[in-house]
Design an enzyme around this catalytic site. Structure first.
Site, PDB file in Angstrom:
ATOM      1  N   HIS A 188      -2.258   1.146   6.962  1.00  0.00           N
ATOM      2  CA  HIS A 188      -2.731   1.060   5.586  1.00  0.00           C
ATOM      3  C   HIS A 188      -2.964   2.459   5.044  1.00  0.00           C
ATOM      4  O   HIS A 188      -3.286   3.387   5.794  1.00  0.00           O
ATOM      5  CB  HIS A 188      -4.019   0.236   5.493  1.00  0.00           C
ATOM      6  CG  HIS A 188      -4.413  -0.075   4.083  1.00  0.00           C
ATOM      7  ND1 HIS A 188      -3.648  -0.867   3.255  1.00  0.00           N
ATOM      8  CD2 HIS A 188      -5.470   0.322   3.328  1.00  0.00           C
ATOM      9  CE1 HIS A 188      -4.219  -0.958   2.064  1.00  0.00           C
ATOM     10  NE2 HIS A 188      -5.324  -0.237   2.080  1.00  0.00           N
ATOM     11  N   HIS A 196      -5.978   1.755  -4.079  1.00  0.00           N
ATOM     12  CA  HIS A 196      -5.050   1.219  -3.073  1.00  0.00           C
ATOM     13  C   HIS A 196      -4.665  -0.218  -3.411  1.00  0.00           C
ATOM     14  O   HIS A 196      -5.281  -0.866  -4.253  1.00  0.00           O
ATOM     15  CB  HIS A 196      -5.650   1.307  -1.663  1.00  0.00           C
ATOM     16  CG  HIS A 196      -6.803   0.364  -1.412  1.00  0.00           C
ATOM     17  ND1 HIS A 196      -7.051  -0.202  -0.187  1.00  0.00           N
ATOM     18  CD2 HIS A 196      -7.781  -0.117  -2.236  1.00  0.00           C
ATOM     19  CE1 HIS A 196      -8.133  -0.967  -0.246  1.00  0.00           C
ATOM     20  NE2 HIS A 196      -8.582  -0.932  -1.482  1.00  0.00           N
ATOM     21  N   CYS A 210       0.805  -1.223   0.000  1.00  0.00           N
ATOM     22  CA  CYS A 210       0.000   0.000   0.000  1.00  0.00           C
ATOM     23  C   CYS A 210       0.839   1.275   0.000  1.00  0.00           C
ATOM     24  O   CYS A 210       0.600   2.191  -0.795  1.00  0.00           O
ATOM     25  CB  CYS A 210      -0.974  -0.012   1.174  1.00  0.00           C
ATOM     26  SG  CYS A 210      -0.228   0.177   2.797  1.00  0.00           S
TER      27      CYS A 210
END
Length: 400
Positions: free
Chosen positions: A360, A372, A312
């Site tokens: 994240h 993402h 990510c």
């Protein structure tokens, strides 16, 4: 699933506690198994639903944390390796200069010995590895010409610098070894946590997997509904902002018409500065988003920074690099690499961070959606920022 630890981040918090999708799926699986199994241990021997949920959640959260530690250790290792290589090159060059200085001293000593210009102990002095004690003898120094004295001084300068750099290189190598050990440990931790999670999920039956898919679809529909709601909210706020700007411009024009040119001029200039700033960010954001969109469909791989796969923070770092903005490697650092804004004020290009420990991140594309790299086994994709519930959203950061 995230990637990528340093110290705990201090970024502003938008919402509360995470409710992982996989944890919910695992709970459904356990419930089904407990209802259909006939030859299983008594209920008292089984973990409670809360315990199962915590176990699944912990596995993925620990993997996320370990991935961040891996990324940080890898970045540190790469920097230290470059530093060590530079130091070793420097030591090699200094050693060469030291050898050249020693050879020059040796030629002087040999010449003096052949001509008898100095006593045999002078040659010993000049060729010795540590002749410093002889330098205190005034009569010996008096036998050296100015050029020879310069050669002696240069020798000792090179010798001292070489010893210092060798010590520095040795210490850097020791630090590098420690970083490599941390890197290896973090990598093993990630692999173990992910293997445990895969093992747990592999025990699902076909019926349970179908139920899991239904649960995921329902969550996705709810996430998309929340995204649409945010999009409407942002559109309304933008409409109000434009109306206010138009009213301000109208008032400024009226003041100009009535002769208040100074006041009107000031208002126009301020609006121009703001417009220029917004335009500059929008241009950079477009480049970042163009890069992110080009990566859609590529697999998530923990620790990856492209070009064939990403985790990510590797994706967000690469996207903003394409826009000319350098972001740190890990989510822990990226969350502090810009200006925190409210979720309602999020603009395309902003970074959306998730979970209390900021493990994240995705890049906002507008209308409550983001691009993402979600987790292992998935691909870079567009998805609602509410994909794991509103409470999972930590903060929004504008990086440029």
């Amino acid at each position: 699933m995230a990637s990528h630890r340093k110290s705990r981040p201090t970024g502003a918090r938008v919402a509360g506690i995470r409710t992982p999708a996989l944890a919910t799926a695992a709970l459904t699986s356990v419930a089904l198994l407990s209802q259909t199994a006939n030859a299983t241990p008594s209920a008292d021997d089984k973990p409670s639903l809360e315990e199962v949920e915590k176990k699944v959640d912990d596995l993925y959260r620990q993997a996320e944390s370990a991935t961040e530690k891996y990324n940080a250790a890898k970045e540190k290792t790469e920097k230290q390796r470059k530093q060590v290589d530079t130091l070793l090159d420097d030591v090699a060059q200094r050693t060469q200069k030291l050898n050249e200085a020693r050879e020059e001293l040796g030629s002087y000593a040999a010449a003096q010995y052949r001509t008898g210009a100095s006593a045999p102990d002078t040659a010993t002095f000049l060729l010795a590895d540590s002749p410093q004690d002889y330098f205190d003898q005034t009569q010996l120094m008096g036998r050296l010409t100015s050029r020879q004295k310069g050669a002696v001084d240069d020798y000792f300068t090179q010798q001292s610098a070489t010893v210092e750099k060798r010590q520095e290189a040795t210490e850097s190598l020791e630090t590098l070894t420690e970083s490599q050990s941390d890197l290896k440990t973090a990598k093993a931790t990630v692999q173990k946590k992910l293997a445990d999670a895969r093992e747990l999920l592999s025990q699902l039956t076909a019926e349970e997997k179908a139920r899991l898919a239904a649960i995921e679809k329902k969550k996705q529909e709810e996430a998309e509904r929340k995204a649409a709601e945010l999009a409407r909210q942002q559109a309304e706020e933008e409409r109000q902002r434009q109306e206010a700007a138009a009213l301000q411009e109208q008032e400024a024009q009226q003041e100009t018409d009535s002769g208040s040119s100074t006041s009107a001029g000031t208002g126009t200039e301020t609006g121009s500065d703001t417009s220029t700033s917004d335009s500059s960010y929008a241009t950079k954001a477009e480049r970042a988003l163009a890069f992110a969109r080009a990566q859609i469909g590529k697999p998530y791989v923990w620790g990856a920074t492209g070009p064939d796969s990403y985790d990510c923070s590797g994706l967000t770092q690469g996207a903003w690099k394409a826009a000319g903005v350098s972001l740190p490697r890990t989510t822990y650092d990226q969350v502090n690499a810009g200006t925190t804004v409210s979720l309602a004020a999020a603009q395309p290009g902003d970074l959306v961070f998730f979970y209390d420990d900021v493990t994240h991140v995705g890049i906002y594309i507008g209308n409550g959606m983001m691009i993402h790299a979600p987790k292992p086994g998935t691909y870079v994709r567009e998805e609602s920022i509410y994909y794991d519930g509103e409470s999972s959203i930590h903060s929004v950061v504008r990086p440029a």
